[in-house]
Design a protein around this motif. Structure first.
Motif, PDB file in Angstrom:
ATOM      1  N   LEU A 259      -2.328   0.294  -5.834  1.00 22.59           N
ATOM      2  CA  LEU A 259      -2.839   0.767  -4.548  1.00 22.59           C
ATOM      3  C   LEU A 259      -4.243   0.233  -4.280  1.00 22.59           C
ATOM      4  O   LEU A 259      -4.550  -0.228  -3.179  1.00 22.59           O
ATOM      5  CB  LEU A 259      -2.839   2.301  -4.515  1.00 22.59           C
ATOM      6  CG  LEU A 259      -3.361   2.954  -3.245  1.00 22.59           C
ATOM      7  CD1 LEU A 259      -2.507   2.589  -2.045  1.00 22.59           C
ATOM      8  CD2 LEU A 259      -3.419   4.461  -3.421  1.00 22.59           C
TER       9      LEU A 259
ATOM     10  N   THR B  34      -4.951  -3.093  -2.544  1.00 25.81           N
ATOM     11  CA  THR B  34      -4.662  -3.235  -1.113  1.00 25.81           C
ATOM     12  C   THR B  34      -5.775  -2.695  -0.221  1.00 25.81           C
ATOM     13  O   THR B  34      -5.748  -2.909   0.984  1.00 25.81           O
ATOM     14  CB  THR B  34      -3.353  -2.510  -0.742  1.00 25.81           C
ATOM     15  OG1 THR B  34      -3.532  -1.092  -0.887  1.00 25.81           O
ATOM     16  CG2 THR B  34      -2.192  -2.972  -1.598  1.00 25.81           C
ATOM     17  N   LEU B  35      -6.742  -2.004  -0.804  1.00 27.55           N
ATOM     18  CA  LEU B  35      -7.754  -1.287  -0.025  1.00 27.55           C
ATOM     19  C   LEU B  35      -9.121  -1.964  -0.102  1.00 27.55           C
ATOM     20  O   LEU B  35      -9.460  -2.598  -1.100  1.00 27.55           O
ATOM     21  CB  LEU B  35      -7.860   0.154  -0.526  1.00 27.55           C
ATOM     22  CG  LEU B  35      -6.549   0.947  -0.479  1.00 27.55           C
ATOM     23  CD1 LEU B  35      -6.695   2.263  -1.217  1.00 27.55           C
ATOM     24  CD2 LEU B  35      -6.089   1.159   0.951  1.00 27.55           C
TER      25      LEU B  35
ATOM     26  N   GLU C 131       0.839  -1.211   0.000  1.00 25.19           N
ATOM     27  CA  GLU C 131       0.000   0.000   0.000  1.00 25.19           C
ATOM     28  C   GLU C 131       0.868   1.253   0.000  1.00 25.19           C
ATOM     29  O   GLU C 131       0.680   2.164  -0.805  1.00 25.19           O
ATOM     30  CB  GLU C 131      -0.930  -0.020   1.221  1.00 25.19           C
ATOM     31  CG  GLU C 131      -1.726   1.247   1.443  1.00 25.19           C
ATOM     32  CD  GLU C 131      -1.246   2.044   2.650  1.00 25.19           C
ATOM     33  OE1 GLU C 131      -1.489   3.269   2.662  1.00 25.19           O
ATOM     34  OE2 GLU C 131      -0.631   1.470   3.560  1.00 25.19           O
TER      35      GLU C 131
END
Length: 171
Positions: free
Chosen positions: A51, A54-55, A39
């Motif tokens: 990114l 990872t969220l 991240e």
């Protein structure tokens, strides 16, 4: 004799039906660290696609930063996505030689949720001038479809409280 056969059959196959997948805490902690490292790396390389993997990308998404620029809070995926998208397109060419060191990890796993807190030192050059920031990082994660996803990012800039005072702020 027939009852003895059924008892034998049940005893023979019961372990297969009663087994739950064993979770290795060390493996889970390494997976959590890996997601957090990815991240941060994807953020600083302005790689929005990496990114986003990872969220959590849901209404539970929270971003909080506390530092010399004040307090910033974004709750909900729409606000978080707008922030990350904007950050991925800004000109950060003045920042070079980014290096991130993490230490003092404390990870607590409770079922499909996890809490991680750690110290982070970022060293970099800004307009060829060496700089460093110290922060206390916190992440809440949840397991989604077998993968850890970050649902809370909290960054506390310890550099703004002074290096001597921050150095004593360990767990």
């Amino acid at each position: 004799m027939k009852n003895l056969f059924y008892i034998f059959f049940i005893l023979l196959f019961l372990p297969f039906f009663g087994c739950q997948e064993k979770v290795d805490p060390e493996t889970e902690e390494e997976a959590i660290k890996s997601v957090i490292i990815e991240e941060t790396d994807a953020f600083w390389k302005q790689d929005l696609v990496r990114l986003l993997t990872t969220l959590s990308q849901d209404d539970d998404a929270v971003y909080i930063s506390i530092g010399s620029n004040g307090y910033q809070e974004m709750i909900g995926w729409d606000k978080n996505y707008a922030y990350y998208k904007k950050a991925s397109t800004e000109d950060w060419s003045d920042y070079t030689e980014m290096k991130v060191d993490r230490s003092n990890w404390k990870i607590t796993i409770c079922g499909e949720s996890a809490f991680a807190i750690y110290n982070q030192i970022m060293s970099f050059k800004l307009n060829d001038e060496p700089m460093e920031t110290m922060s206390k990082e916190m992440r809440m994660l949840k397991k989604m479809k077998g993968e850890w996803k970050i649902t809370l990012v909290q960054w506390i800039d310890l550099s703004s409280v002074g290096a001597a005072e921050a150095a004593g702020k360990e767990f």
